[in-house]
Scaffold this active site. Structure first.
Site, short mmCIF file in Angstrom:
data_model
loop_
_atom_site.label_atom_id
_atom_site.label_comp_id
_atom_site.label_asym_id
_atom_site.label_seq_id
_atom_site.Cartn_x
_atom_site.Cartn_y
_atom_site.Cartn_z
N HIS A 40 -5.56 -0.67 -0.87
CA HIS A 40 -4.60 -0.83 -1.97
C HIS A 40 -3.24 -1.30 -1.43
O HIS A 40 -2.65 -2.25 -1.94
CB HIS A 40 -4.41 0.48 -2.75
CG HIS A 40 -3.22 0.41 -3.66
ND1 HIS A 40 -3.25 -0.25 -4.87
CD2 HIS A 40 -1.95 0.85 -3.50
CE1 HIS A 40 -2.05 -0.19 -5.43
NE2 HIS A 40 -1.23 0.47 -4.61
N HIS A 85 -0.28 -4.80 -2.03
CA HIS A 85 1.19 -4.92 -2.03
C HIS A 85 1.74 -5.92 -1.02
O HIS A 85 2.73 -6.59 -1.31
CB HIS A 85 1.82 -3.55 -1.69
CG HIS A 85 1.80 -2.57 -2.82
ND1 HIS A 85 2.63 -2.67 -3.92
CD2 HIS A 85 1.06 -1.44 -3.03
CE1 HIS A 85 2.41 -1.66 -4.74
NE2 HIS A 85 1.45 -0.89 -4.23
N GLU A 140 3.08 -2.46 -9.84
CA GLU A 140 1.69 -2.00 -9.82
C GLU A 140 0.78 -2.72 -10.82
O GLU A 140 -0.35 -3.06 -10.49
CB GLU A 140 1.62 -0.48 -10.08
CG GLU A 140 2.23 0.37 -8.97
CD GLU A 140 1.47 0.32 -7.63
OE1 GLU A 140 0.38 -0.29 -7.56
OE2 GLU A 140 1.99 0.88 -6.65
N SER A 165 -5.93 -5.09 -6.37
CA SER A 165 -6.78 -4.33 -5.45
C SER A 165 -7.94 -3.65 -6.18
O SER A 165 -8.67 -2.88 -5.58
CB SER A 165 -5.94 -3.30 -4.68
OG SER A 165 -5.32 -2.39 -5.56
#
Ligand code: HBI
Ligand code: FE
Length: 295
Positions: free
Chosen positions: A136, A141, A182, A201
């Site tokens: 993730h 990110h 997010e 993700s």
């Protein structure tokens, strides 16, 4: 997801279970200690996502991914990532055991250090995890940290987080992070594209957020987002869409304090609310979550 399932960590006192020795919660990545099975889990997740992302992920994500030492068959080495990031946007990646307390998280971001989970999810939990792992955090990110505007926005979130804590406004700020960094969508070449790390993700949410008739897709509005609850346990019921990633630049410059004042006087909105003044891009039929509620 970067499950902002933070209550678990609230109020952890020094010396309690899970607290590492260093005050900033960083640990060595210890790249050489990953097992072949752990690298294989990365490879499975990487392959699955890379097949889904053309035509779904925004240009900045694809571009960042291409320029970073993120490879198909092995968990990335944070030192190598940091070298490239440092040259481009001045960021570093540091390893942490999982979720860290809010103030520790914000301090890192304010100093352009991205805390990434050191561990990788188990092979029998490819789709579900409670804490942010290396897949993730790094796959989701880190590519966006190559984008100068996102790089500045996430740092500003770190500063803003420390300030929001003092103002008692963290809930409102956390919703902004959630619905941008997010779970954000952005318009690009006449279509919607993903930039949120929680989506890029996730195999199932990468499809759901763009293709399902169930969720709402609304134009991004800062005060509106600050009032809107979110789901940490399932797909989002609403996605907020930026006209352009550069809109985050202006967001980072706004003084949130007066907004916190205004917004705190308004009702909090449920995750599936639609208001008369919303810019509705698609109004969801809500079927997915209605179905889930019956299970
Ligand atoms: N810790 N490692 C990690 N990753 C996160 O995304 C994170 C965190 N701690 C707190 C947190 N997120 C959120 O609660 C804040 O963004 C509000
Ligand atoms: Fe995250």
């Amino acid at each position: 997801m970067s499950a902002t399932a933070e209550p678990v960590l609230h109020g952890l006192a020094a010396g309690e279970a899970g607290r590492p020795d260093s005050p900033d919660w960083t640990i060595p990545q210890n790249w050489a200690a990953y097992t072949p099975q752990e690298h294989a889990t990365w490879a499975t997740l990487y392959q699955r996502q890379m097949a889904l992302l053309p035509g779904r992920a925004c240009e900045a994500f694809v571009d960042g991914m291409r320029r970073l030492p993120i490879e198909p068959d092995r968990i990335p080495d944070f030192e190598r990532l940091s070298e490239v990031l440092m040259r481009h946007t001045g960021w570093q990646v540091v390893a942490v055991p999982g979720l860290v307390p809010d103030d520790v998280f914000f301090e890192h971001l304010a100093h352009r250090r991205f805390p990434a989970g050191q561990f990788i999810r188990r092979a029998d939990q490819l789709d579900y995890l409670q804490e942010p792992d290396v897949f993730h955090d790094v796959f989701g990110h880190v590519p966006m940290l190559m984008h100068p505007v996102m790089a500045d926005f996430i740092q500003a979130y770190g500063h803003g987080g420390l300030r929001a804590q003092r103002l008692g406004a963290l809930d409102m700020l956390a919703r902004v992070y959630w619905y941008t960094v997010e779970f954000g969508l952005v318009r690009e070449s006449g279509a919607l594209r993903i930039y949120g790390a929680g989506i890029v993700s996730s195999a199932s949410e990468s499809r759901f957020c763009l293709e399902s008739p169930s969720p709402h897709r609304l134009g991004f509005d800062l005060a509106r987002v600050m009032r809107t609850r979110y789901r940490i346990d399932d797909f989002q019921q609403t996605y907020f869409v930026l006209d352009h990633l550069d809109d985050l630049l202006r967001l980072a410059e706004i003084d949130f304090a007066p907004l916190y004042e205004q917004v705190s006087r308004l009702d909090t909105l449920s995750a599936d609310a639609v208001l008369p003044q919303d810019t509705v891009i698609t109004r969801g039929d809500g079927r997915y979550h209605r179905q889930r509620a019956l299970e």
